[in-house]
Design a protein around this motif. Structure first.
Motif, PDB file in Angstrom:
ATOM      1  N   ILE A 127       7.799  13.430  -4.183  1.00 15.16           N
ATOM      2  CA  ILE A 127       8.812  14.481  -4.259  1.00 15.16           C
ATOM      3  C   ILE A 127       8.667  15.208  -5.594  1.00 15.16           C
ATOM      4  CG2 ILE A 127      11.273  15.028  -4.293  1.00 15.16           C
ATOM      5  CD1 ILE A 127      11.810  12.725  -2.467  1.00 15.16           C
ATOM      6  N   ASP A 128       8.424  16.529  -5.507  1.00 15.63           N
ATOM      7  CA  ASP A 128       8.344  17.386  -6.696  1.00 15.63           C
ATOM      8  C   ASP A 128       9.737  17.931  -6.958  1.00 15.63           C
ATOM      9  OD1 ASP A 128       7.476  19.059  -8.754  1.00 15.63           O
ATOM     10  OD2 ASP A 128       7.009  20.690  -7.369  1.00 15.63           O
ATOM     11  N   THR A 129      10.299  17.651  -8.124  1.00 14.05           N
ATOM     12  CA  THR A 129      11.691  18.018  -8.413  1.00 14.05           C
ATOM     13  C   THR A 129      11.765  19.191  -9.384  1.00 14.05           C
ATOM     14  OG1 THR A 129      11.880  16.493 -10.281  1.00 14.05           O
ATOM     15  CG2 THR A 129      12.419  15.627  -8.102  1.00 14.05           C
ATOM     16  N   PRO A 130      12.882  19.943  -9.380  1.00  6.85           N
ATOM     17  CA  PRO A 130      13.039  21.046 -10.345  1.00  6.85           C
ATOM     18  C   PRO A 130      13.199  20.516 -11.770  1.00  6.85           C
ATOM     19  CG  PRO A 130      14.588  21.252  -8.509  1.00  6.85           C
ATOM     20  CD  PRO A 130      14.001  19.876  -8.436  1.00  6.85           C
ATOM     21  N   GLY A 131      12.846  21.364 -12.740  1.00  6.60           N
ATOM     22  CA  GLY A 131      13.041  20.994 -14.139  1.00  6.60           C
ATOM     23  C   GLY A 131      14.238  21.677 -14.754  1.00  6.60           C
ATOM     24  N   HIS A 132      14.727  22.729 -14.091  1.00  9.88           N
ATOM     25  CA  HIS A 132      15.849  23.491 -14.654  1.00  9.88           C
ATOM     26  C   HIS A 132      17.144  22.710 -14.495  1.00  9.88           C
ATOM     27  CE1 HIS A 132      18.421  26.846 -15.672  1.00  9.88           C
ATOM     28  NE2 HIS A 132      17.353  27.544 -16.008  1.00  9.88           N
ATOM     29  N   LYS A 174       0.816  -1.216   0.000  1.00 15.59           N
ATOM     30  CA  LYS A 174       0.000   0.000   0.000  1.00 15.59           C
ATOM     31  C   LYS A 174       0.855   1.275   0.000  1.00 15.59           C
ATOM     32  CE  LYS A 174      -3.506  -2.463   2.671  1.00 15.59           C
ATOM     33  NZ  LYS A 174      -4.163  -2.561   3.982  1.00 15.59           N
ATOM     34  N   LEU A 175       2.161   1.122  -0.273  1.00 18.36           N
ATOM     35  CA  LEU A 175       3.069   2.267  -0.218  1.00 18.36           C
ATOM     36  C   LEU A 175       3.721   2.508  -1.583  1.00 18.36           C
ATOM     37  CD1 LEU A 175       4.587   4.384   1.538  1.00 18.36           C
ATOM     38  CD2 LEU A 175       6.265   2.610   2.051  1.00 18.36           C
ATOM     39  N   ARG A 176       3.803   3.782  -2.011  1.00 18.81           N
ATOM     40  CA  ARG A 176       4.493   4.156  -3.239  1.00 18.81           C
ATOM     41  C   ARG A 176       5.382   5.375  -2.961  1.00 18.81           C
ATOM     42  NH1 ARG A 176       2.177   0.129  -3.982  1.00 18.81           N
ATOM     43  NH2 ARG A 176       0.886  -0.552  -5.756  1.00 18.81           N
ATOM     44  N   ASN A 177       6.646   5.284  -3.354  1.00 18.97           N
ATOM     45  CA  ASN A 177       7.566   6.417  -3.271  1.00 18.97           C
ATOM     46  C   ASN A 177       7.778   6.953  -4.681  1.00 18.97           C
ATOM     47  OD1 ASN A 177       8.117   6.247  -0.423  1.00 18.97           O
ATOM     48  ND2 ASN A 177       9.337   4.435  -0.848  1.00 18.97           N
ATOM     49  N   ILE A 178       7.259   8.146  -4.954  1.00 16.27           N
ATOM     50  CA  ILE A 178       7.142   8.630  -6.329  1.00 16.27           C
ATOM     51  C   ILE A 178       7.787  10.001  -6.483  1.00 16.27           C
ATOM     52  CG2 ILE A 178       5.505   9.193  -8.185  1.00 16.27           C
ATOM     53  CD1 ILE A 178       5.530   6.257  -7.290  1.00 16.27           C
ATOM     54  N   GLY A 179       8.491  10.203  -7.598  1.00 15.90           N
ATOM     55  CA  GLY A 179       9.020  11.515  -7.950  1.00 15.90           C
ATOM     56  C   GLY A 179       8.316  12.052  -9.181  1.00 15.90           C
ATOM     57  N   ILE A 180       8.168  13.374  -9.250  1.00 17.17           N
ATOM     58  CA  ILE A 180       7.582  14.023 -10.425  1.00 17.17           C
ATOM     59  C   ILE A 180       8.717  14.760 -11.129  1.00 17.17           C
ATOM     60  CG2 ILE A 180       5.732  15.508 -11.274  1.00 17.17           C
ATOM     61  CD1 ILE A 180       4.747  13.218  -9.498  1.00 17.17           C
ATOM     62  N   SER A 181       9.052  14.364 -12.361  1.00 17.70           N
ATOM     63  CA  SER A 181      10.212  14.922 -13.061  1.00 17.70           C
ATOM     64  C   SER A 181       9.841  15.319 -14.486  1.00 17.70           C
ATOM     65  CB  SER A 181      11.354  13.901 -13.105  1.00 17.70           C
ATOM     66  OG  SER A 181      11.758  13.545 -11.800  1.00 17.70           O
ATOM     67  N   ALA A 182      10.539  16.347 -14.994  1.00 12.43           N
ATOM     68  CA  ALA A 182      10.263  16.802 -16.365  1.00 12.43           C
ATOM     69  C   ALA A 182      11.214  17.913 -16.757  1.00 12.43           C
ATOM     70  CB  ALA A 182       8.818  17.305 -16.478  1.00 12.43           C
ATOM     71  N   HIS A 183      11.146  18.301 -18.018  1.00  7.69           N
ATOM     72  CA  HIS A 183      11.822  19.500 -18.512  1.00  7.69           C
ATOM     73  C   HIS A 183      11.174  20.713 -17.852  1.00  7.69           C
ATOM     74  CE1 HIS A 183      14.017  21.807 -21.644  1.00  7.69           C
ATOM     75  NE2 HIS A 183      12.995  22.640 -21.552  1.00  7.69           N
ATOM     76  N   ILE A 184      11.921  21.800 -17.737  1.00 13.94           N
ATOM     77  CA  ILE A 184      11.388  23.016 -17.128  1.00 13.94           C
ATOM     78  C   ILE A 184      10.136  23.491 -17.867  1.00 13.94           C
ATOM     79  CG2 ILE A 184      12.903  24.533 -18.513  1.00 13.94           C
ATOM     80  CD1 ILE A 184      13.036  26.373 -16.047  1.00 13.94           C
ATOM     81  N   ALA A 212       9.264  17.478  -0.499  1.00 12.21           N
ATOM     82  CA  ALA A 212       8.660  16.178  -0.205  1.00 12.21           C
ATOM     83  C   ALA A 212       7.318  16.362   0.496  1.00 12.21           C
ATOM     84  CB  ALA A 212       9.598  15.355   0.678  1.00 12.21           C
ATOM     85  N   THR A 213       6.407  15.464   0.228  1.00  8.96           N
ATOM     86  CA  THR A 213       5.133  15.450   0.933  1.00  8.96           C
ATOM     87  C   THR A 213       4.608  14.022   0.962  1.00  8.96           C
ATOM     88  OG1 THR A 213       2.949  16.477   1.090  1.00  8.96           O
ATOM     89  CG2 THR A 213       3.713  15.887  -1.114  1.00  8.96           C
ATOM     90  N   TYR A 214       3.505  13.821   1.627  1.00  7.18           N
ATOM     91  CA  TYR A 214       2.873  12.502   1.639  1.00  7.18           C
ATOM     92  C   TYR A 214       1.372  12.700   1.539  1.00  7.18           C
ATOM     93  CZ  TYR A 214       1.758  13.552   6.517  1.00  7.18           C
ATOM     94  OH  TYR A 214       1.266  14.145   7.654  1.00  7.18           O
ATOM     95  N   CYS A 215       0.696  11.760   0.951  1.00  2.00           N
ATOM     96  CA  CYS A 215      -0.753  11.840   0.804  1.00  2.00           C
ATOM     97  C   CYS A 215      -1.285  10.424   0.631  1.00  2.00           C
ATOM     98  CB  CYS A 215      -1.136  12.713  -0.388  1.00  2.00           C
ATOM     99  SG  CYS A 215      -0.358  12.213  -1.944  1.00  2.00           S
ATOM    100  N   SER A 216      -2.598  10.272   0.662  1.00  2.00           N
ATOM    101  CA  SER A 216      -3.181   8.938   0.473  1.00  2.00           C
ATOM    102  C   SER A 216      -4.222   8.996  -0.633  1.00  2.00           C
ATOM    103  CB  SER A 216      -3.812   8.435   1.778  1.00  2.00           C
ATOM    104  OG  SER A 216      -4.804   9.327   2.225  1.00  2.00           O
ATOM    105  N   TRP A 217      -4.336   7.909  -1.377  1.00  2.00           N
ATOM    106  CA  TRP A 217      -5.258   7.815  -2.515  1.00  2.00           C
ATOM    107  C   TRP A 217      -6.059   6.532  -2.377  1.00  2.00           C
ATOM    108  CZ3 TRP A 217      -7.783  10.461  -5.829  1.00  2.00           C
ATOM    109  CH2 TRP A 217      -8.285   9.898  -7.003  1.00  2.00           C
ATOM    110  N   ASP A 218      -7.370   6.678  -2.413  1.00  2.00           N
ATOM    111  CA  ASP A 218      -8.256   5.519  -2.268  1.00  2.00           C
ATOM    112  C   ASP A 218      -8.597   4.962  -3.639  1.00  2.00           C
ATOM    113  OD1 ASP A 218      -8.251   5.885   0.463  1.00  2.00           O
ATOM    114  OD2 ASP A 218     -10.028   7.172   0.446  1.00  2.00           O
ATOM    115  N   LYS A 219      -8.346   3.666  -3.802  1.00  2.00           N
ATOM    116  CA  LYS A 219      -8.671   2.989  -5.063  1.00  2.00           C
ATOM    117  C   LYS A 219      -9.288   1.635  -4.734  1.00  2.00           C
ATOM    118  CE  LYS A 219      -6.746   1.606  -9.523  1.00  2.00           C
ATOM    119  NZ  LYS A 219      -7.240   0.219  -9.549  1.00  2.00           N
ATOM    120  N   GLU A 220     -10.506   1.452  -5.214  1.00  2.00           N
ATOM    121  CA  GLU A 220     -11.234   0.191  -4.983  1.00  2.00           C
ATOM    122  C   GLU A 220     -11.249  -0.171  -3.496  1.00  2.00           C
ATOM    123  OE1 GLU A 220      -9.276  -2.562  -7.530  1.00  2.00           O
ATOM    124  OE2 GLU A 220      -9.984  -1.612  -9.371  1.00  2.00           O
ATOM    125  N   SER A 221     -11.666   0.808  -2.687  1.00  2.67           N
ATOM    126  CA  SER A 221     -11.839   0.681  -1.227  1.00  2.67           C
ATOM    127  C   SER A 221     -10.547   0.350  -0.471  1.00  2.67           C
ATOM    128  CB  SER A 221     -12.915  -0.368  -0.896  1.00  2.67           C
ATOM    129  OG  SER A 221     -12.488  -1.668  -1.221  1.00  2.67           O
TER     130      SER A 221
END
Length: 765
Positions: free
Chosen positions: A149-154, A71-81, A132-141
């Motif tokens: 973690i939201d990362t810089p694009g530059h 039930k745990l996911r460690n996720i980064g959000i990455s992209a070009h600026i 960094a932050t944490y949150c919860s998402w309900d899927k199929e009960s």
């Protein structure tokens, strides 16, 4: 412990401002001082990893461990600026209930995006520090916990992406529907591959004019060389974007409500049914190339069920052989919730990722870590921040559990410290917790350490491999305007060095100046601005210069004897051998070899020779810059029974190196940059003319509707002030990025001028 330093060949510079410099002084590389050992993650093919993971899950973990990690996911959000990462993350936090309202990235509503908590981030509209932050998402009960973690694009803040991806299990790669795969997208892809991070791809900005998701998917396949296929198609494009079609479940999904918080699922519009079937078939065929079970279904000409498709996508994604592509618009609140479902469905939990450490107590033998709370604690300090309560240390727990009040040991220096406070981070806010388990990310105060240090409970001496640290390329000489600010000036530099491994500080004894070095002009300008805001220190910065390198083109022999007699025991050391260029290597390493027979030079003196060689390479004989691609072979020498010592052989090696270097047709190398310019089509002639004046070699031109992208190679020395010239030539509409490509010899007249300038400066001192 043996620490290996990498001489990176991918140092990068991004120029969005006009004042910064690449230092002419050799910059101290503090990787060792900070506990970094750039050996890089221990890599293997996923099939080998899977066998080990199955053994760990089946024999070393309890059912409680497995169920909690699922039930745990460690996720980064990455992209070009400017691809919309922070806007995307803001919607994720809203839809998961972590924040109560959506705010703009630039903070025009005087609040700003939650993950851009720094005032400078809101002013400039870019992410500077990963948050960094944490949150919860309900899927199929079932409720799933996300560490996000939201990362810089530059490109200037690439270390933030490096250290985030080092500790994460999966990532969301955000790509612009108009611009597609851009230069920093390629960089982020390389970083994900470096740390074996699987990803789902989200094509953002589908509501923008010129959006073309299928062209972007084509680029993902051709430019990033990763099989990718759509799991959705859009309902409408540009201003007509209404929702997406899920081609796995074959249903249409619309976002309703004031902020798109309500999902409405309906049958697929008739006009999109054929396209949905076509893209579903493409998805099946792409998966059949990546997954054996799907290949069998495809060869038997069966229609896969929804579960079979989802399972195949999950297997191929975790194996890093495939990336599912979703689409929508974060700003228009469209298509975000399906990405959260995809994170749950397709990205791995901590028990599905193999993490290894080195056992320092057993000659650095490789150890596979067990994500179980029953095993000894092992954690990696991957990020430091100066908070109002002291140093805030972010830790990823790989094994065991971390409790408030417990004692942990820093493996790098053996110090034992108490965990007095344990928190989970929500951007700049924090929530106190009593303990965190395996696979989780937390933060603590009061621990004196450096980025990349490994902590254990003291029962084991495991060391995690640290993140890759690029070499600093851009530098500034910096001086506080007021002498009263000296104390705060030193305090700020010490703090910034500790927080950011790519920020380097050196005192140049020749010019009597402090030199700061970093990844780009914006990188250093941000730190100068932070000094002013956070420490009330106004600074004066120096003028632009280029960080050259020195090398040789032909072999040269040497035979040097160092003699010194000043009463009592003197110094004597003789070394002989060859100095040669290293051909055909992409790296910037230097090598030292010995072929001494019969103990002509004892081992302890050869070790001193090696140190002398490394010291000589730090300050080249021509203009005092680093020497690269040189091999030194010592094959003969002599010692004196009384006068020979380590210092004598170190001195002899340095002198021999300098003499041989000047006889080996030495050259000064300058950095050649990959330049990518984006501008409206009407200014194409202006841009080409401008680049030709800068001695650029144009490699490729790509037209994208109203804009064009021009790629070229250009000496860095020509690029200072380019931002001003480009804006003048394109009415302020042109943008560009720089990325280090390679070193190339300077023109003979330039080399002569540089040597004369260096000798003149040296004579004055």
């Amino acid at each position: 412990m043996v620490l290996a330093i990498r001489y990176p060949n991918m140092a990068r510079v991004s120029c969005n401002l006009s004042k910064a410099l690449v230092s002419s002084s050799p910059i101290f590389n503090p990787i060792l001082a900070r506990g970094f050992h750039n050996r890089g993650p221990l890599r293997m093919e996923y099939e080998e990893e899977k066998k080990i993971l199955d053994d760990i899950t089946g024999n070393r973990m309890t059912m409680n461990d497995i169920q909690s990690l699922q039930k745990l996911r460690n996720i980064g959000i990455s992209a070009h600026i400017d691809s919309g990462k922070t806007t995307f993350t803001e919607r994720v936090l809203y839809y998961t209930g972590r924040i109560k309202a959506i705010h703009e990235v630039r903070g025009r509503d005087k609040v700003g995006a939650k993950m851009d908590s720094m005032e400078l981030e809101r002013e400039k509209g870019i992410t500077i520090q990963s948050a960094a932050t944490y949150c919860s998402w309900d899927k199929e009960s079932t409720s799933y916990q996300f560490n996000l973690i939201d990362t810089p694009g530059h490109i200037d803040f690439t270390i933030e992406v490096e250290r985030a991806l080092r500790v994460l299990d999966g990532a969301v790669l955000v790509v612009c529907a108009v611009s597609g795969v851009q230069s920093q997208t390629v960089t982020v892809d390389n970083q994900m591959r470096r740390y074996n991070v699987p990803r789902v791809t989200f094509i953002n900005k589908m509501d923008r004019m010129g959006s073309n998701p299928f062209k972007v998917i084509q680029q993902l396949n051709s430019k990033l060389k990763i099989p990718a296929a759509a799991v959705q198609i859009p309902i409408g494009l540009e201003a007509d974007l209404k929702g997406v079609v899920d081609i796995i479940k074959m249903e249409a999904v619309y976002n309703k409500g004031d902020s798109g918080e309500i999902l409405e699922k309906t049958p697929i519009p008739v006009e999109l049914l054929d396209l949905a079937k076509e893209k579903r078939q493409v998805l099946i065929e792409t998966l059949a190339d990546c997954d054996e079970e799907m290949a069998e279904i495809f060869l038997e000409e069966k229609e896969p069920t929804v579960k079979e498709l989802q399972d195949a996508i999950r297997r191929a994604t975790i194996a890093r052989k495939f990336s599912p592509v979703l689409m929508g618009s974060a700003l228009a609140n469209t298509g975000i919730q399906p990405v959260l479902d995809a994170i749950v469905d397709y990205l791995p939990n901590p028990s599905e990722v193999l993490n290894t450490a080195l056992d320092v107590a057993k000659d650095e033998a490789k150890v596979n870590l067990i994500p179980s709370v029953q095993d000894p604690f092992v954690g990696l300090a991957f990020k430091l921040e100066e908070g109002k309560y002291g140093q805030l240390t972010y830790i990823r727990v790989y094994q065991g559990r971390l409790r408030k009040g417990s004692f942990i040991t820093n493996v790098q220096n053996g110090k034992k410290v108490k965990v007095s406070r344990l928190v989970r981070m929500h951007s700049e806010e924090m929530e106190d917790v009593d303990e965190v388990g395996s696979g989780e990310i937390c933060a603590t105060f009061g621990i004196d350490c450096a980025s990349g240090n490994t902590f254990t409970d003291g029962s084991v001496k495991y060391s995690m491999s640290s993140m890759f640290v690029p070499d600093a390329v851009v530098s500034l000489s910096i001086t506080p305007k007021s002498k009263d600010s000296t104390a705060n000036f030193s305090k700020a530099l010490n703090r910034f060095q500790k927080e950011d491994p790519t920020f380097r500080v050196k005192y140049d004894s020749e010019s009597k100046q402090t030199v700061i070095s970093g990844m780009g002009e914006l990188h250093l300008e941000i730190y100068v601005e932070r000094m002013k805001r956070e420490y009330n220190v106004d600074c004066v910065t120096g003028k632009p210069q280029v960080a050259y390198r020195e090398s040789i083109t032909i072999p040269a022999n040497f035979d040097y004897t160092h003699k010194k007699q000043s009463g009592g025991a003197g110094q004597f050391g003789r070394v002989a051998g060859t100095l040669s260029p290293i051909e055909g290597k992409d790296s910037k390493e230097n090598t030292f070899e010995t072929t001494i027979i019969g103990g002509v030079i004892p081992e302890k003196f050869l070790a001193a020779c090696h140190k002398g060689f490394e010291e000589a390479c730090e300050n080249g004989p021509l203009i005092g810059h680093k020497v690269i691609n040189v091999d030194m072979l010592i094959n003969d020498g002599a010692i004196h029974a009384v006068d020979s010592n380590e210092l004598a052989f170190k001195t002899a090696t340095i002198a021999a190196f300098r003499h041989a270097f000047k006889n080996a047709q030495p050259v000064i190398l300058e950095p050649i940059m990959n330049v990518s310019v984006t501008s409206p089509n009407e200014f194409q002639g202006n841009v080409i003319s401008l680049l030709n004046k800068l001695q650029a070699v144009i490699q490729d031109t790509e037209n994208n509707g109203d804009d064009f992208v021009l790629k070229a190679e250009c000496p860095l020395s020509s690029m200072f002030g380019f931002v001003t010239s480009l804006r003048a030539s394109t009415q302020g509409k042109g943008e560009f990025t720089l990325e280090f490509s390679h070193y190339a010899p300077t023109m003979p007249n330039v080399q002569k001028e540089l040597i004369q300038e260096y000798e003149k400066k040296h004579a004055k001192n």
